[in-house]
Motif scaffolding. Structure first.
Motif, mmCIF file in Angstrom:
data_model
loop_
_atom_site.group_PDB
_atom_site.id
_atom_site.type_symbol
_atom_site.label_atom_id
_atom_site.label_comp_id
_atom_site.label_asym_id
_atom_site.label_seq_id
_atom_site.Cartn_x
_atom_site.Cartn_y
_atom_site.Cartn_z
ATOM 1 N N UNK A 355 0.841 -1.201 0.000
ATOM 2 C CA UNK A 355 0.000 0.000 0.000
ATOM 3 C C UNK A 355 0.876 1.250 0.000
ATOM 4 N N UNK A 356 0.499 2.215 -0.837
ATOM 5 C CA UNK A 356 1.199 3.500 -0.901
ATOM 6 C C UNK A 356 0.264 4.578 -0.361
ATOM 7 N N UNK A 357 0.460 5.033 0.881
ATOM 8 C CA UNK A 357 -0.479 5.987 1.477
ATOM 9 C C UNK A 357 -0.476 7.353 0.788
ATOM 10 N N UNK A 358 0.676 7.769 0.240
ATOM 11 C CA UNK A 358 0.734 9.068 -0.420
ATOM 12 C C UNK A 358 -0.169 9.117 -1.658
ATOM 13 N N UNK A 359 -0.258 7.983 -2.369
ATOM 14 C CA UNK A 359 -1.067 7.912 -3.585
ATOM 15 C C UNK A 359 -2.405 7.214 -3.357
ATOM 16 N N UNK A 361 -2.952 4.028 -3.284
ATOM 17 C CA UNK A 361 -3.053 2.923 -4.248
ATOM 18 C C UNK A 361 -2.452 1.676 -3.617
ATOM 19 N N UNK A 362 -2.859 0.510 -4.110
ATOM 20 C CA UNK A 362 -2.333 -0.764 -3.645
ATOM 21 C C UNK A 362 -1.930 -1.584 -4.865
ATOM 22 N N UNK A 363 -0.769 -2.235 -4.787
ATOM 23 C CA UNK A 363 -0.242 -3.035 -5.892
ATOM 24 C C UNK A 363 -0.105 -4.489 -5.459
ATOM 25 N N UNK A 364 -0.251 -5.397 -6.415
ATOM 26 C CA UNK A 364 -0.064 -6.828 -6.148
ATOM 27 C C UNK A 364 0.296 -7.517 -7.455
ATOM 28 N N UNK A 365 1.027 -8.630 -7.362
ATOM 29 C CA UNK A 365 1.376 -9.419 -8.534
ATOM 30 C C UNK A 365 0.896 -10.849 -8.386
ATOM 31 N N UNK A 367 0.632 -15.131 -10.429
ATOM 32 C CA UNK A 367 1.229 -16.145 -11.302
ATOM 33 C C UNK A 367 0.831 -15.971 -12.768
ATOM 34 N N UNK A 368 -0.042 -15.005 -13.073
ATOM 35 C CA UNK A 368 -0.366 -14.694 -14.470
ATOM 36 C C UNK A 368 0.661 -13.749 -15.077
ATOM 37 N N UNK A 369 1.781 -13.528 -14.351
ATOM 38 C CA UNK A 369 2.906 -12.701 -14.807
ATOM 39 C C UNK A 369 2.602 -11.208 -14.773
ATOM 40 N N UNK A 370 1.454 -10.808 -14.196
ATOM 41 C CA UNK A 370 1.041 -9.415 -14.236
ATOM 42 C C UNK A 370 1.164 -8.740 -12.876
ATOM 43 N N UNK A 371 1.517 -7.444 -12.917
ATOM 44 C CA UNK A 371 1.429 -6.567 -11.762
ATOM 45 C C UNK A 371 0.190 -5.703 -11.937
ATOM 46 N N UNK A 372 -0.554 -5.529 -10.845
ATOM 47 C CA UNK A 372 -1.797 -4.766 -10.867
ATOM 48 C C UNK A 372 -1.697 -3.615 -9.875
ATOM 49 N N UNK A 373 -2.279 -2.470 -10.241
ATOM 50 C CA UNK A 373 -2.357 -1.353 -9.314
ATOM 51 C C UNK A 373 -3.808 -0.860 -9.256
ATOM 52 N N UNK A 374 -4.315 -0.700 -8.016
ATOM 53 C CA UNK A 374 -5.711 -0.349 -7.795
ATOM 54 C C UNK A 374 -5.826 0.935 -6.973
ATOM 55 N N UNK A 375 -6.941 1.634 -7.189
ATOM 56 C CA UNK A 375 -7.365 2.636 -6.233
ATOM 57 C C UNK A 375 -7.693 1.915 -4.938
ATOM 58 N N UNK A 376 -7.000 2.260 -3.864
ATOM 59 C CA UNK A 376 -7.085 1.463 -2.640
ATOM 60 C C UNK A 376 -8.458 1.547 -1.983
ATOM 61 N N UNK A 377 -9.122 2.683 -2.092
ATOM 62 C CA UNK A 377 -10.411 2.848 -1.412
ATOM 63 C C UNK A 377 -11.553 2.189 -2.163
ATOM 64 N N UNK A 378 -11.566 2.322 -3.483
ATOM 65 C CA UNK A 378 -12.703 1.841 -4.266
ATOM 66 C C UNK A 378 -12.433 0.537 -5.015
ATOM 67 N N UNK A 379 -11.166 0.179 -5.175
ATOM 68 C CA UNK A 379 -10.842 -1.067 -5.861
ATOM 69 C C UNK A 379 -10.820 -0.967 -7.362
ATOM 70 N N UNK A 380 -10.853 0.238 -7.915
ATOM 71 C CA UNK A 380 -10.816 0.401 -9.363
ATOM 72 C C UNK A 380 -9.413 0.109 -9.882
ATOM 73 N N UNK A 381 -9.327 -0.738 -10.911
ATOM 74 C CA UNK A 381 -8.043 -1.061 -11.527
ATOM 75 C C UNK A 381 -7.523 0.149 -12.289
ATOM 76 N N UNK A 382 -6.321 0.594 -11.933
ATOM 77 C CA UNK A 382 -5.718 1.749 -12.607
ATOM 78 C C UNK A 382 -4.828 1.303 -13.763
ATOM 79 N N UNK A 383 -4.076 0.219 -13.565
ATOM 80 C CA UNK A 383 -3.300 -0.345 -14.665
ATOM 81 C C UNK A 383 -2.874 -1.783 -14.372
#
Length: 553
Positions: A355-359, A361-365, A367-383
């Motif tokens: 979790x990045x409190x300044x932004x 956002x929350x990131x996780x990776x 086994x599908x080889x992908x890194x995901x970044x979400x809006x931490x409060x609402x869960x919207x996928x940012x990239x």
């Protein structure tokens, strides 16, 4: 010249001809990647029947008066030497017991760290050479863990003369070596002669450790007074940091394939949170271990939680036994245990969120080889960012440079723009990355299973230095007082200077170190886990009280 002098002279000539390799005949590379002028290949000597017979005769000439005894040593070089000594014992009518210490515990079968049966007879350890003394010290530690003590240590070659004699003398072990470097007209470079700056205040081991999974498990976390972690016997523990006394423990349900609690806990003021392979995420009261709530939406949870205290949320990776729905991430309310949002992924998610409190956002990776970044409060996928390998560990944020940093099983460390998800840079290692990077003063420190710890400048993208350990590195680095600390599968904790990359200290354990060390800045104590569910509480020695150990040849 008497018979034994003749044999010693004969063995010396064989070593000169077949055991001493020089770079004009063959390229020689050090662990640090530089070319070396010479190297002793004494394993080659022990696999020659004439030289093995000579070495065994010389051993018996020196130690026959010590009989009865047993003889052992660490693989690989000790295997033929122990065998030769045992065969010679039959000729002499004085049979001896032999044993071999494994470099690392066998993870399957009988899971032994010592092959053979130790008896109560005097122990003589044997090896081809003694350089830094770290291999000898590890063997002594293994024997100590089994309630045994070595009497003597025999080697063909002693690289460091009286300093090695003194090193073992402090352990009340006698050293006998046939040759020194002077006998072959050689000398050592005097560099990297470092110390063990640590000593153990206490040691704890949870019962019934599993040696099957040689990957990061549940690492400890600390508050001001206690330490919390999970173990292989489905138990979560709280210990007193001062003396290692068990304060409370909590039993979880059955796991899968020998996995139970691999999740590293997260802490807030009142609760400790963790996941389990029984499919649950737990919140326990820190004071007594009582259950505050349980989240049961998953089939397995190997991920470690991340807290967003400002949002009142806990993020954790989930795993499922369903086709095309094997992974995901959930945001859970820390007070109620209720799911606030989730996101499904096609493959398993063993990786842990960050979790990045300044932004916010929350990131996780996964086994599908992908890194995901979400809006931490609402869960919207940012990239979503695609790599060529599994992402098993967690992320480090460098807000100053707007970077999300993480490693992949495709052997690369990635630097991705937090806002856009665009690649800003990457650094390739020689094997996969199963640890989380650490940013410190404009540099990123990260480990690879290629046995190297890397320091890379984040502004230039250039390598500052690379340090080679004696085993593969799964543990994540930690920074304390300008030093980077990490463990490796050789059972060593390394303390390396952040600026120079020079190793300043080691601490040797008997088991693999797969997780990061934890430091309490107030008490100045370090808590070192091993994959055998051990916790070593370490403190720094008084200045000048360490044992000199050379870490590289």
């Amino acid at each position: 010249m008497n018979d034994i002098d003749s044999k010693i002279s004969g063995l010396k000539e064989i070593i000169k001809k077949a055991g001493l390799v020089r770079n004009d005949k063959q390229k020689i590379i050090s662990p640090e990647g530089r070319e070396e002028a010479w190297l002793f290949d004494l394993r080659n000597i022990f696999l020659n029947s004439e030289s093995l017979d000579l070495a065994s005769d010389i051993f018996w000439h020196h130690f026959e008066k010590e009989y009865p005894f047993q003889v052992g040593g660490q693989e690989v070089a000790a295997v033929p030497l122990v065998s030769g000594i045992m065969m010679k014992s039959r000729e002499l009518g004085k049979p001896v017991n032999g044993f071999i210490i494994r470099k690392s515990r066998k993870p399957t079968g009988l899971q032994k760290i010592v092959e053979g049966n130790l008896t109560d007879e005097k122990i003589i350890l044997v090896d081809d050479l003694m350089n830094s003394g770290s291999t000898a010290l590890r063997q002594l530690k293994v024997l100590e863990s089994l309630g045994k003590k070595a009497d003597s240590f025999f080697s063909l070659l002693n690289f460091r003369g009286e300093s090695n004699v003194d090193l073992l003398k402090r352990k009340q072990v006698k050293l006998f070596s046939l040759f020194s470097l002077d006998d072959f007209g050689l000398s050592m470079r005097e560099e990297n002669s470092e110390k063990n700056n640590f000593e153990a205040a206490w040691h704890f081991q949870a019962p019934d450790p599993s040696y099957i999974w040689t990957i990061p498990k549940s690492a400890p976390m600390v508050d001001e007074k206690n330490i919390y972690f999970g173990s292989d016997n489905a138990t979560f523990w709280a210990l007193d940091q001062y003396d290692g006394v068990v304060l409370w423990k909590f039993k979880v349900g059955y796991g899968v394939n020998g996995k139970t609690i691999f999740s590293t806990p997260a802490l807030d003021e009142e609760k400790v949170y963790f996941g389990s392979y029984d499919g649950n995420v737990y919140a326990l009261d820190k004071s007594d271990g009582s259950l505050r709530w349980k989240f049961s939406d998953a089939d397995f949870v190997g991920s470690s939680p991340a807290l967003a205290s400002d949002l009142g949320l806990l993020f954790i990776g989930l795993e499922f036994g369903l086709f095309r729905k094997q992974g995901g991430i959930a945001a859970i309310h820390t007070d109620t245990g209720k799911k606030i949002w989730d996101f499904q992924m096609p493959e398993f998610v063993h990786g842990s969120p960050a979790y990045c409190p300044e932004k916010r956002v929350v990131a996780i990776g996964g086994n599908d080889h992908c890194a995901y970044l979400f809006d931490a409060k609402k869960g919207k996928l940012k990239w979503r960012f695609k790599t060529d390998g599994d992402i098993k560990a967690s992320f480090e944020f460098d807000v100053k440079r707007n970077l999300a940093l993480f490693g992949s099983f495709d052997s690369n460390l990635y630097a991705v723009d937090i806002d856009s998800g665009e690649l800003r840079g990457k650094f390739e290692t020689k094997d996969y990355i199963y640890s989380t990077p650490k940013v410190h003063k404009g540099d990123v420190f990260f480990a690879s299973t290629d046995k190297n710890l890397y320091s890379v400048n984040l502004d230039s993208g250039k390598l500052n230095w690379r340090f080679t350990a004696g085993g593969r590195i799964f543990s994540s680095p930690e920074i304390v007082d300008g030093k980077v600390l990490f463990g490796a599968t050789d059972g060593k904790l390394y303390e390396v200077d952040c600026r120079s990359g020079k190793c300043e200290s080691i601490f040797q354990t008997t088991e693999r170190i797969m997780n990061k060390i934890v430091h309490n800045s107030k008490t100045k104590r370090f808590f070192l886990p091993t994959y055998a569910n051990e916790i070593y509480c370490l403190k720094k020695r008084a200045h000048g009280d360490g044992n000199s150990v050379r870490l590289s040849a």
